[in-house]
Design an enzyme around this catalytic site. Sequence first.
Site, PDB file in Angstrom:
ATOM      1  N   ILE A  89       0.833  -1.203   0.000  1.00  0.00           N
ATOM      2  CA  ILE A  89       0.000   0.000   0.000  1.00  0.00           C
ATOM      3  C   ILE A  89       0.867   1.252   0.000  1.00  0.00           C
ATOM      4  CG2 ILE A  89      -1.698   1.339   1.292  1.00  0.00           C
ATOM      5  CD1 ILE A  89      -2.857  -1.312   2.307  1.00  0.00           C
ATOM      6  N   ALA A 129     -11.753   2.739   3.029  1.00  0.00           N
ATOM      7  CA  ALA A 129     -10.791   2.999   1.958  1.00  0.00           C
ATOM      8  C   ALA A 129     -10.729   1.866   0.942  1.00  0.00           C
ATOM      9  CB  ALA A 129      -9.400   3.241   2.549  1.00  0.00           C
ATOM     10  N   HIS A 181     -13.777   3.879   7.775  1.00  0.00           N
ATOM     11  CA  HIS A 181     -13.001   2.663   7.531  1.00  0.00           C
ATOM     12  C   HIS A 181     -13.449   2.013   6.221  1.00  0.00           C
ATOM     13  CE1 HIS A 181     -10.490  -0.569   9.785  1.00  0.00           C
ATOM     14  NE2 HIS A 181     -10.249  -0.604   8.479  1.00  0.00           N
ATOM     15  N   GLY A 230      -4.028   3.303   8.050  1.00  0.00           N
ATOM     16  CA  GLY A 230      -3.535   2.097   8.711  1.00  0.00           C
ATOM     17  C   GLY A 230      -4.516   1.595   9.755  1.00  0.00           C
ATOM     18  N   ARG A 231      -4.264   1.928  11.006  1.00  0.00           N
ATOM     19  CA  ARG A 231      -5.133   1.571  12.113  1.00  0.00           C
ATOM     20  C   ARG A 231      -5.266   2.786  13.046  1.00  0.00           C
ATOM     21  NH1 ARG A 231      -6.828  -2.150   9.586  1.00  0.00           N
ATOM     22  NH2 ARG A 231      -6.820  -4.390  10.151  1.00  0.00           N
ATOM     23  N   ASP A 272      -9.219   7.486   7.672  1.00  0.00           N
ATOM     24  CA  ASP A 272     -10.121   6.389   7.334  1.00  0.00           C
ATOM     25  C   ASP A 272     -10.330   5.483   8.542  1.00  0.00           C
ATOM     26  OD1 ASP A 272     -11.698   4.865   5.402  1.00  0.00           O
ATOM     27  OD2 ASP A 272     -10.165   3.313   5.649  1.00  0.00           O
ATOM     28  N   GLU A 280     -13.234   3.325  17.422  1.00  0.00           N
ATOM     29  CA  GLU A 280     -13.905   3.040  16.157  1.00  0.00           C
ATOM     30  C   GLU A 280     -15.014   2.010  16.387  1.00  0.00           C
ATOM     31  OE1 GLU A 280     -12.561   0.982  12.028  1.00  0.00           O
ATOM     32  OE2 GLU A 280     -11.296   2.661  12.670  1.00  0.00           O
TER      33      GLU A 280
END
Length: 314
Positions: free
Chosen positions: A154, A278, A276, A228-229, A252, A257
């Site tokens: 990525i 993407a 979330h 990422g996270r 994202d 979350e």
Amino acid sequence: MTATTRILVSSETDDLVGQELFSQLDSVEVIPYDPTTTTLDERQRQAEIFVPPYRGTNRPMALMAQMPNLQMVQITAAGTDEWVNEIPDGVVLVGARGAHAGPVSEWVLSAALTQYRQWPALVRFQDQHIWAHRRFDADTLRGKRALIVGAGSIGSAVARLFAAFGAGSTLVARSSRDGVYAASEMPGLIRGHDIVVITAPLNAETTNLVDEKFLSAMADGAMLINAGRGKIVDTDALVAEVRSGRLRAALDVTEPEPLPPNHPLWSCPGVIISPHSARTVPGTNALCYSVAAQQVGEFLAGKVPSNAAIRIKY
């Protein structure tokens, strides 16, 4: 392992392509299951390979305890952090690293352009029927420098897209290699970049990596893009920086979350948020299952799959 390997694959619509691809492998039996169930039947319990569904991957996690012959879990997500501590001893956990490079890198590019070209402001002007000529400050991606934290498929794809728009990139990974800096060198790299892109996996080394110290080292007006996270970024520290107007962000993923309705991030200036999503474009499920079938094929051939969690690097 028996002569015929049994693969448990979700019966949901997004997972039917997986059933088809796995059925093309030699000496396998594809066994469908409902990922909303809490109990497997006797045939399903005998599976050696378990494939969680494309959507809501974690839903059937508890089913692993009902599979005494389980040898491999193949997920369709790139990151394996949510599963790695839940896998039974001796079972190989494998991700779908590589499948998400196209959709997620495109999201990163769109996020950067959305911020620089001031699309949020333009849409708000449009909602008010205002012809806002020269009433907003647009910028260009051309000539900018991006620090990309995570030099896997990525991150590398993001660098290629940025290059096509005239922006340069510095790639950082756990260890250095040709064209990639080591994570230990990152503190000295942060300030010289207009954009910081997070595409690293979540692990002990990256949890809260982007903390108050990291953010304070970013240049005034710089942009943080997190694909990422959420737990890689200290949310409170980020809120403080964007509220002041010193930094901008495109997220994202968030921590927590889903982001609660009353969370301050929603109303922070200079922040855009996607849920979330993407990777969520048509065909991504097929890309994920194509990689998954390759990984299962490697496992059936007696190899350690190249995406096995113990070998994942950012």
